[in-house]
Design a protein around this motif. Structure first.
Motif, mmCIF file in Angstrom:
data_model
loop_
_atom_site.group_PDB
_atom_site.id
_atom_site.type_symbol
_atom_site.label_atom_id
_atom_site.label_comp_id
_atom_site.label_asym_id
_atom_site.label_seq_id
_atom_site.Cartn_x
_atom_site.Cartn_y
_atom_site.Cartn_z
ATOM 1 N N VAL A 147 70.716 39.190 54.638
ATOM 2 C CA VAL A 147 70.999 38.022 55.479
ATOM 3 C C VAL A 147 72.496 37.893 55.727
ATOM 4 C CG1 VAL A 147 71.017 35.511 55.511
ATOM 5 C CG2 VAL A 147 68.942 36.716 54.889
ATOM 6 N N VAL A 148 73.273 38.005 54.660
ATOM 7 C CA VAL A 148 74.705 37.757 54.798
ATOM 8 C C VAL A 148 75.382 38.899 55.546
ATOM 9 C CG1 VAL A 148 76.861 37.473 53.540
ATOM 10 C CG2 VAL A 148 74.794 36.313 52.763
ATOM 11 N N MET A 149 75.000 40.115 55.256
ATOM 12 C CA MET A 149 75.716 41.240 55.849
ATOM 13 C C MET A 149 75.184 41.614 57.231
ATOM 14 S SD MET A 149 76.426 43.575 52.527
ATOM 15 C CE MET A 149 77.384 44.789 53.420
ATOM 16 N N TYR A 150 73.887 41.559 57.423
ATOM 17 C CA TYR A 150 73.337 42.020 58.711
ATOM 18 C C TYR A 150 72.639 40.905 59.483
ATOM 19 C CZ TYR A 150 73.885 46.214 55.901
ATOM 20 O OH TYR A 150 74.374 47.158 55.072
ATOM 21 N N TRP A 155 66.671 38.672 58.664
ATOM 22 C CA TRP A 155 65.772 37.815 57.889
ATOM 23 C C TRP A 155 64.440 38.489 57.620
ATOM 24 C CZ3 TRP A 155 67.196 32.954 56.077
ATOM 25 C CH2 TRP A 155 68.448 32.504 56.524
ATOM 26 N N GLY A 156 64.385 39.778 57.800
ATOM 27 C CA GLY A 156 63.136 40.484 57.557
ATOM 28 C C GLY A 156 62.302 40.553 58.813
ATOM 29 N N PHE A 211 58.137 31.969 56.849
ATOM 30 C CA PHE A 211 58.162 30.730 56.076
ATOM 31 C C PHE A 211 59.549 30.520 55.477
ATOM 32 C CE2 PHE A 211 56.189 28.461 52.203
ATOM 33 C CZ PHE A 211 56.570 27.237 52.723
ATOM 34 N N MET A 212 60.082 31.584 54.890
ATOM 35 C CA MET A 212 61.394 31.508 54.250
ATOM 36 C C MET A 212 62.468 31.170 55.284
ATOM 37 S SD MET A 212 62.814 31.769 51.364
ATOM 38 C CE MET A 212 64.492 31.220 51.240
ATOM 39 N N ALA A 213 62.468 31.894 56.390
ATOM 40 C CA ALA A 213 63.510 31.686 57.399
ATOM 41 C C ALA A 213 63.436 30.266 57.952
ATOM 42 C CB ALA A 213 63.353 32.699 58.520
ATOM 43 N N LEU A 214 62.211 29.773 58.210
ATOM 44 C CA LEU A 214 62.069 28.436 58.794
ATOM 45 C C LEU A 214 62.442 27.359 57.791
ATOM 46 C CD1 LEU A 214 58.871 29.046 60.859
ATOM 47 C CD2 LEU A 214 61.076 28.345 61.742
ATOM 48 N N THR A 215 62.156 27.623 56.512
ATOM 49 C CA THR A 215 62.570 26.673 55.484
ATOM 50 C C THR A 215 64.079 26.506 55.501
ATOM 51 O OG1 THR A 215 60.715 27.287 54.092
ATOM 52 C CG2 THR A 215 62.574 26.242 53.011
#
Lengths: 514, 319
Positions: free
Chosen positions: B69-72, B75-76, B284-288
């Motif tokens: 996430v931080v480098m590129y 978010w999968g 789910f993770m990204a939207l959270t």
């Protein structure tokens, strides 16, 4: 004033002690003391809208509490034939309103179909012919006021031997006819479902597939199309017979009331009476039924009861956690306050929808849907309460009477619970009450969105009911109307009631929002 | 000021990090979604999961997630829906719908809310004020989905003014009149609550300002009532009202789950519901994180805007 006035001289003996035998006290108040709650009540009483709102809330709560016990139906009740029937109340129906009837547009065939049911059962399906029009293709259309209960008409049922005999027994003892002669079946490709049982009359054109107009005799009556037999006791039937079933002209053709099949008998019953036979009460649904044939009146009460239960539990738990947490934060201040405040900040920043989803996914299997929902509400719900209590503590903890109490040696716990906390009670009660509509509202949204699955055979919720009705908003708006109305009235009432409470406990805040 | 803003933003990212960590661990603790075997090679999927690190320890997985996430800004990819599509790309693609609908509703609601609020404050305690206040209580309490049902029943079914669902982008361009017309029911349903809220807020603030002493001074020095109200009262009331409006603007990114569901708007909310229902954990993770960020950001922007609009307000004193 001068000193050289000539005052009369009173001898000592003339004086007597006035109150020497009495105990001197301040006169007791004749009035009753007005405490904190009494004071609030006096103010609350003056707020008319809040009082009305409170009464409404009590009524809605009573509705939720009592109806599931006294109703003929329960949530698990489902009737396959009375699906989406309209709201009906026997009393109002006599005035032509709330009568479970709806205007619908029908061709001649449809009109014949409904009228035929009325002719045979003796209950008119078509309550009124509103209008009649001919379109440009020359087809006549009727606007009919159709009773949604009576229009179910007849249905075929498969009965076991004993059930079949019991039904005849019931007919013989009560004199109410349920079973009617079986008609010749034809055009099964056209006739759908249970409607087949309603075609007991001869059609104008039996081979046509779309227009099922009735063939009428010279008097304008339907021509019967029953299966006949020369054996009166055909299929073991020894009960009531319909008028005209007297052996026919040759004295030898009887109508057939039951047909043997693998499970027992296939019979044709008048569903309205059959419903009464099965359930021991008339089919009347105050708020109508939904697409599963559930009684909306009972489901709404059951759903509301669930919501109230959940909301009150959440409110109570949040009250305790929030009060304790806020007291500690506010009383001790300093590093403890900052640390605890960070924690509650983080918790409050998690979107509730995410919390609810995660709890649902993790815990629904272990503690049940309601349990996990309760946990979700509690996890972040107390933060607001804690903030309110904390603020009150900051307001009061520096005041002189606290200092005085501390000097007299009062412990921390005593200072917190005896001296400061009571000052916050008004805010806390208001906050606790206002938690309830918030929880009910959120719960309805979550179950509407199907994030929580509150629908089982014996459980329902307002959100689920709304979701079930959404696809039928155009055709059967009553499915959504009543739950939506209920929750709207509840929300309005709680808002007004909450405002009234706040004004009553905190007159200085009157008129301000928040 | 600058120091304060930096401090707040750093604190926000700390909070975001903590929440992200908690949610990541909680999501990864869930059982992996079942593999739909139809037309797929199960071994291939298992191998892919192995390669994506699904079988590594949780903390290692979290480190990998953070790194990507931080480098590129990666978010999968979607697993259950939008298969193999980049999560962030899908999210960006959904955003315009949510933003447009909410933006329109706010743009319509703000003038109405301010207008009603000002009118009620000026007519305070007269019948106009009572009428508006009563209606506001009703409109503020009734849930937005009830408006949605009413709007849908009345305007879509009975009057037939608007289509039932949103036009698809294939048949109507994004800002065409057809698209906007199909968005109208959702815009209206969202608007009622905002109008009512803003009316109540404006009325409360303005009527408080109108009774203050500088208003008396303004009238004494010869301003007409309209002048005094416009130049002094309204400006002072705006100090409090404007941050609220700004907060609303940030909130539109999140949108309304229930309105999007009722009117079938393919926005962020629908994506979230869908992600939960089919259990696509990357989405789910990204939207959270997305929703959490919006909540935190709107809080900060409101606080900072107080300071910018009225420097007299001490930083952080209003919360």
């Amino acid at each position: 004033m001068s000193n050289d006035m000539n005052l009369p001289v009173f001898p000592r003996e003339k004086f007597a002690f006035a109150n020497i035998d009495k105990r001197i006290h301040d006169a007791k108040f004749k009035t009753k003391p007005i405490g904190y709650f009494k004071d609030a009540w006096l103010r609350f009483r003056k707020n008319k809208s809040a009082v009305v709102a409170a009464v409404l809330i009590v009524l809605l709560a009573l509705f939720a509490l009592i109806v599931p016990f006294v109703s003929n139906y329960d949530v698990s009740f489902r009737d396959g034939y009375y699906k989406t029937v309209l709201p009906k109340n026997d009393f109002f129906a006599t005035f032509g309103i709330w009568n479970g009837a709806k205007v619908q547009r029908e061709t001649q065939a449809g009109y014949d179909y409904f009228r035929a049911i009325g002719v045979e059962t003796g209950r008119d399906v078509v309550l009124d012919v509103k209008s009649q029009s001919v379109d440009r293709n020359g087809i006549t259309y009727y606007s009919l006021l159709v009773d949604s209960y009576y229009k179910v008409g007849y249905t075929y049922v498969n009965l076991s031997e004993t059930e079949y005999l019991q039904l005849q027994e019931y007919q013989n003892s009560t004199g109410i006819q349920l079973m009617y002669p079986l008609p010749e079946t034809y055009r099964t490709n056209f006739v759908m479902g249970n409607m087949g049982a309603n075609f007991w009359y001869v059609l104008e054109d039996p081979s046509a597939t779309s227009d099922g107009q009735a063939l009428l005799d010279e008097n304008g009556d339907y021509i019967k199309n029953y299966i006949t037999s020369d054996n009166k006791e055909q299929a073991n039937y020894t009960s009531l017979r319909i008028a005209g079933d007297d052996g026919g002209e040759d004295g030898n053709t009887w109508y057939v009331y039951g047909q043997r099949n693998q499970s027992g008998y296939k019979a044709r019953v008048d569903y309205y009476e059959y419903f009464k036979y099965k359930n021991n009460f008339e089919p009347t649904f105050l708020f109508g039924t939904n697409i599963y044939g559930q009684d909306i009146f009972t489901c709404l009460a059951a759903g509301a009861r669930l919501s109230f239960l959940l909301a009150i539990s959440v409110s109570l738990i949040n009250f305790f956690i929030g009060a304790l947490y806020g007291s500690i934060e506010g009383y001790y201040g300093g590093a403890i306050d900052i640390t605890l405040e960070r924690i509650s900040d983080v918790l409050a920043s998690v979107p509730f929808i995410v919390v609810a989803t995660l709890f649902q996914m993790h815990m629904a299997d272990k503690v049940g849907v309601l349990g996990s929902l309760l946990f979700a509400f509690v996890l972040t719900g107390w933060v607001g309460m804690a903030a309110r209590v904390r603020m009150q503590f900051y307001r009061f903890k520096g005041q002189e009477y606290i200092l005085a109490a501390r000097t007299l040696g009062a412990s921390d716990a005593r200072l917190i619970f005896k001296h400061i906390f009571p000052n916050a009670i008004g805010t806390i009660i208001t906050g606790s009450v206002l938690t309830i509509p918030g929880v009910i509202f959120t719960e309805s949204i979550l179950s509407y969105l199907n994030i929580i699955h509150l629908e089982t055979s014996a459980l329902t919720s307002i959100g689920t009911m709304l979701a079930n009705g959404q696809g039928y908003l155009n055709t059967f708006p009553h499915i959504i109307l009543f739950p939506a109305l209920f929750i709207s009235i509840l929300m309005i009432s709680f808002n007004l009631f909450g405002n009234g409470l706040r004004d009553a406990f905190n007159p200085s805040l009157r008129g301000a929002d928040e | 000021m600058g120091k304060y803003i930096v401090k707040r933003i750093l604190l926000m990212f700390l909070t975001l990090f903590i929440i992200m960590t908690m949610c990541f661990i909680l999501i990864k603790m869930l059982p992996l979604p079942a593999i739909r075997e139809m037309g797929r090679d199960v071994n291939l999927i298992l191998a892919k999961r192995e390669q994506m690190g699904y079988n590594k320890p949780l903390l290692v997985q979290y480190f990998l997630f953070l790194k990507s996430v931080v480098m590129y800004w990666d978010w999968g990819v979607g697993e259950q829906m939008y298969e193999a599509l980049n999560v962030w790309d899908v999210l960006i693609q959904k955003l315009p719908y949510t933003i447009t609908v909410n933006l329109y509703s706010i743009l319509i609601a703000i003038p109405l809310g301010l207008g009603f609020g000002i009118y009620a404050a000026l007519k305070k305690n007269r019948w106009q004020d009572h009428a508006i206040s009563t209606i506001v209580v009703v409109f503020i309490s009734v849930p937005s989905y009830v408006y949605a049902f009413i709007v849908q029943y009345l305007f879509c079914y009975k009057l037939g003014w608007f289509p039932l669902t949103l036009e698809s982008l294939d048949t109507a361009a994004f800002f065409s009149s057809r698209m906007i017309r199909s968005m109208m029911p959702a815009i209206m349903s969202l608007g009622f609550g905002v109008v009512a809220g803003l009316t109540r807020y404006t009325r409360a603030e303005l009527s408080e300002v109108l009774t203050s002493e500088f208003m008396l001074l303004a009238r004494t020095k010869g301003l007409t009532k309209a002048q005094a109200t416009y130049r002094h009262a309204l400006r002072n009331a705006m100090v409090v009202i404007l941050p609220m409006i700004i907060g609303e603007f940030i909130g539109i990114l999140g949108g309304s789950l229930i309105i999007e569901k009722i009117f079938a708007i393919p926005g962020v909310g629908s994506l979230y519901i869908y992600a939960i229902n089919v259990r696509d954990y990357n989405f789910f993770m990204a939207l959270t994180v997305f929703y959490t960020f919006i909540g935190l950001a709107s809080g900060i922007v409101i606080d900072i805007s107080y300071g910018i609009i009225d420097p007299r307000i001490r930083m952080g004193s209003r919360k």
